[in-house]
Design an enzyme around this catalytic site. Structure first.
Site, PDB file in Angstrom:
ATOM      1  N   TYR A 131       0.816  -1.215   0.000  1.00 19.67           N
ATOM      2  CA  TYR A 131       0.000   0.000   0.000  1.00 19.67           C
ATOM      3  C   TYR A 131       0.853   1.269   0.000  1.00 19.67           C
ATOM      4  O   TYR A 131       0.316   2.375  -0.009  1.00 19.67           O
ATOM      5  CB  TYR A 131      -0.963   0.002   1.187  1.00 19.67           C
ATOM      6  CG  TYR A 131      -2.154  -0.911   0.974  1.00 19.67           C
ATOM      7  CD1 TYR A 131      -1.966  -2.218   0.562  1.00 19.67           C
ATOM      8  CD2 TYR A 131      -3.446  -0.467   1.173  1.00 19.67           C
ATOM      9  CE1 TYR A 131      -3.043  -3.064   0.366  1.00 19.67           C
ATOM     10  CE2 TYR A 131      -4.534  -1.309   0.982  1.00 19.67           C
ATOM     11  CZ  TYR A 131      -4.317  -2.610   0.580  1.00 19.67           C
ATOM     12  OH  TYR A 131      -5.389  -3.439   0.384  1.00 19.67           O
ATOM     13  N   LYS A 178       3.187 -14.729   4.641  1.00 19.71           N
ATOM     14  CA  LYS A 178       3.523 -15.644   3.536  1.00 19.71           C
ATOM     15  C   LYS A 178       5.039 -15.769   3.509  1.00 19.71           C
ATOM     16  O   LYS A 178       5.699 -15.493   2.507  1.00 19.71           O
ATOM     17  CB  LYS A 178       2.957 -15.047   2.233  1.00 19.71           C
ATOM     18  CG  LYS A 178       3.037 -15.940   1.025  1.00 19.71           C
ATOM     19  CD  LYS A 178       2.012 -17.030   1.001  1.00 19.71           C
ATOM     20  CE  LYS A 178       2.191 -17.926  -0.200  1.00 19.71           C
ATOM     21  NZ  LYS A 178       1.358 -19.142  -0.165  1.00 19.71           N
ATOM     22  N   ASP A 211      -2.592 -18.100   3.133  1.00 18.96           N
ATOM     23  CA  ASP A 211      -3.613 -18.750   2.294  1.00 18.96           C
ATOM     24  C   ASP A 211      -4.448 -19.741   3.096  1.00 18.96           C
ATOM     25  O   ASP A 211      -5.686 -19.702   3.074  1.00 18.96           O
ATOM     26  CB  ASP A 211      -3.029 -19.383   1.025  1.00 18.96           C
ATOM     27  CG  ASP A 211      -1.608 -19.895   1.188  1.00 18.96           C
ATOM     28  OD1 ASP A 211      -1.050 -19.734   2.282  1.00 18.96           O
ATOM     29  OD2 ASP A 211      -1.060 -20.464   0.232  1.00 18.96           O
ATOM     30  N   ASP A 235      -6.522  -6.341   4.811  1.00 22.93           N
ATOM     31  CA  ASP A 235      -7.648  -5.765   4.081  1.00 22.93           C
ATOM     32  C   ASP A 235      -8.527  -6.899   3.538  1.00 22.93           C
ATOM     33  O   ASP A 235      -9.763  -6.879   3.676  1.00 22.93           O
ATOM     34  CB  ASP A 235      -7.084  -4.925   2.918  1.00 22.93           C
ATOM     35  CG  ASP A 235      -8.088  -3.919   2.408  1.00 22.93           C
ATOM     36  OD1 ASP A 235      -9.192  -3.828   2.980  1.00 22.93           O
ATOM     37  OD2 ASP A 235      -7.771  -3.204   1.439  1.00 22.93           O
ATOM     38  N   ASP A 239     -12.545  -8.302   5.065  1.00 18.36           N
ATOM     39  CA  ASP A 239     -13.787  -8.388   4.270  1.00 18.36           C
ATOM     40  C   ASP A 239     -14.347  -9.809   4.320  1.00 18.36           C
ATOM     41  O   ASP A 239     -15.559 -10.002   4.453  1.00 18.36           O
ATOM     42  CB  ASP A 239     -13.525  -7.992   2.813  1.00 18.36           C
ATOM     43  CG  ASP A 239     -13.791  -6.513   2.561  1.00 18.36           C
ATOM     44  OD1 ASP A 239     -13.657  -5.723   3.511  1.00 18.36           O
ATOM     45  OD2 ASP A 239     -14.138  -6.137   1.417  1.00 18.36           O
TER      46      ASP A 239
END
Ligand code: NAD
Length: 484
Positions: A131, A178, A211, A235, A239
């Site tokens: 970001y 990750k 994941d 982010d 959601d």
């Protein structure tokens, strides 16, 4: 914190899309409940860009934000794939709002949820990672986005997550990263998380590769209590979490910094339903409750949240959520707010009522612990070259420009070694990473790099970027390539 009579100055932006509707509804409820707010309204977002402010926010709005230090913000629209930069990201970073706290609670059976009982708090790093928005097109075929993370940034967010857990009586903090693929960036996140976790022996901790962590969060959220993760992953998973808990329209969020704070819904500006009185104001309203607690107006925060709980328990809901009762009443944004106002002073009868009596303990903002300086040594350079040639031809041209101070050690394409000993099956773009390493016994310096760069330019080699290779306390500060 404000006294019982003081008005707390806050800055409010109504935002884009459904923003004005849900902000009006939320403010109506807060005001009816007696929130003591002195509101300074600013405009940000689409309208401001279109009126010629390329940053999407006027100087006077920054002044308001820096004066009030509390921002209640409706969602804003950010164009996809081009156009102006995200103002959300600009505000979070400019005001130092390093922690994005996103609680996700299932209100079943009154809101149909895949996971009754779900209660997960996501703490998302808010300023770094992809970001940073630092992107470049380097060749005809290749563009890049820099993933920048820092030890202080990671340390602060991990420590904040443990502080949240300890202060709110939660039992476990899970880290998502990750680091099996991004061994330096996500590797640092995991490593620092482990270091900080050791400072909180009273709180359990674990680590999940993002994941499988995201999959388990969607399927078995009861495994998680607090999750701390980097910006992009946070982010995405917040959601997922708010959607599987009932609706993306229900999630509130706070953005916390050392001196300022911003409160908003998790969801976006929902242009598909804007202006139709369909939007659920709950995410923003509950963010308003978080703001009232932040301002020390605990009594009003409690009144609003309990009235809201009673409203959904009574079967009054917007169209985005499913209520199992045949007596449930689907209403628009305005009528939902009116229903909450009507219930101010009431408590839920089945769902647990909230109690903020005696206050909500503030989460302490962690100090950074200075690190001992490390021994940094330049040992080579990666030069990124644009070419349509074959790996062996490129290597041949480069080797002609090397000397004893630095030699060509390998060439990779999209991270896979293609010289020496590459495979003809490997698909190659026009973007080659050419690694030059210093000779074993020689010191390597910026002058060697500049010399090499000059010779390559003279030979007509198009170097689109260079990246110095350092060792820190003898440990390589750069990744190996696949196949190396
Ligand atoms: P979105 O969250 O706006 O909408 C996703 C879906 O959820 C849509 O079908 C929408 O109708 C529904 N939805 C969202 N909020 C709802 C609510 N309160 N009530 C009922 N339904 C609701 O996500 P998007 O469509 O990906 O993004 C739209 C715009 O919002 C984009 O420009 C994006 O950049 C921006 N955005 C802003 C913020 C923010 O301001 N913090 C956050 C996320 C996205």
């Amino acid at each position: 914190m404000t006294s019982k009579t003081d008005l707390a100055p806050i800055t409010v932006a109504h935002g884009d899309g459904i923003g004005p509707e849900i902000m009006r509804a939320s403010l109506d409820v807060l005001e009816a409940a007696g929130a003591r707010l002195a509101i300074e309204e600013i405009k940000i977002g689409k309208e401001v860009y279109e009126s010629g402010h390329s940053s999407g926010i006027a100087d006077s709005s920054w002044e308001s934000l820096r004066r009030t230090k509390v921002f209640f913000k409706g969602p804003i629209t950010t164009p996809q794939g081009g156009g102006y930069k995200s103002l959300n990201v600009t505000v979070r970073k400019s005001l130092g709002l390093f922690a994005n706290v996103r609680p996700t609670v299932a209100y079943s059976p009154y809101v149909k949820s895949l996971h009754p009982g779900m209660d997960v708090l996501i703490v998302r790093e808010n300023e770094e990672d992809l970001y940073a928005g630092i992107e470049h097109r380097q060749t005809q075929d290749v563009v890049q986005c820099l993933k920048l993370v820092s030890r202080p940034g990671i340390e602060r967010i991990c420590r904040y997550a443990f502080e949240v857990a300890r202060t709110t009586g939660r039992k476990k903090v899970s880290c998502f990263s990750k680091d099996n693929i991004m061994k330096l960036t996500d590797g640092l996140f995991h490593k620092v998380f482990d270091e900080i976790a050791a400072e909180y022996p009273d709180i359990e901790n674990d680590h999940w590769i993002i994941d499988i962590g995201a999959a388990k969060l969607a399927a078995e959220p009861h495994r998680f209590d607090v999750i701390v993760t980097s910006n992009l992953y946070g982010d995405i998973i917040s959601d997922i979490a708010s959607e599987v808990s009932g609706s993306v329209g229900m999630g509130p969020s706070s953005n916390i910094g050392a001196s300022c704070a911003m409160f908003e819904a998790v969801h976006g500006s929902a242009p598909d339903i804007a202006g139709q009185d369909l939007a659920n104001p709950s995410g923003l309203l509950l963010a308003g409750v978080m703001m009232l607690n932040h301002l020390g107006q605990f009594d009003i925060a409690e009144t609003v949240q309990n009235a809201w709980l009673r409203t959904i328990e009574d079967g009054v809901h917007t169209g985005d959520i499913e209520h199992p009762s045949p007596d449930a009443r689907k209403v628009g944004t305005k009528a939902f707010a009116e229903a909450v106002i009507k219930r101010l002073g009431q408590k839920p009868q089945q769902l647990p009522a909230v109690s903020f009596e005696g206050g909500v303990e503030p989460i302490s903002i962690p100090d950074l612990i200075p690190q001992a300086p490390q021994n940094k040594k330049l040992v080579g350079v990666d030069m990124f070259v644009e070419s349509r040639d074959t790996p062996s031809h490129i290597a041949h041209r480069l080797i002609q420009q090397t000397n004893d101070a630095c030699g060509l050690s390998m060439i990779s394409n999209r991270g896979v070694k293609v010289w020496p000993n590459g495979f003809p099956e490997t698909f190659c773009t026009d973007h080659w990473r050419c690694r030059f390493m210093s000779g074993l016994d020689t010191d390597f310096s910026g002058t060697d790099i500049a010399g090499l760069l000059g010779r390559l330019a003279d030979a007509g080699v198009e170097v689109v970027k260079t990246e110095n290779l350092y060792q820190f306390d003898k440990e390589a500060g750069y990744s190996m390539v696949q196949g190396q």
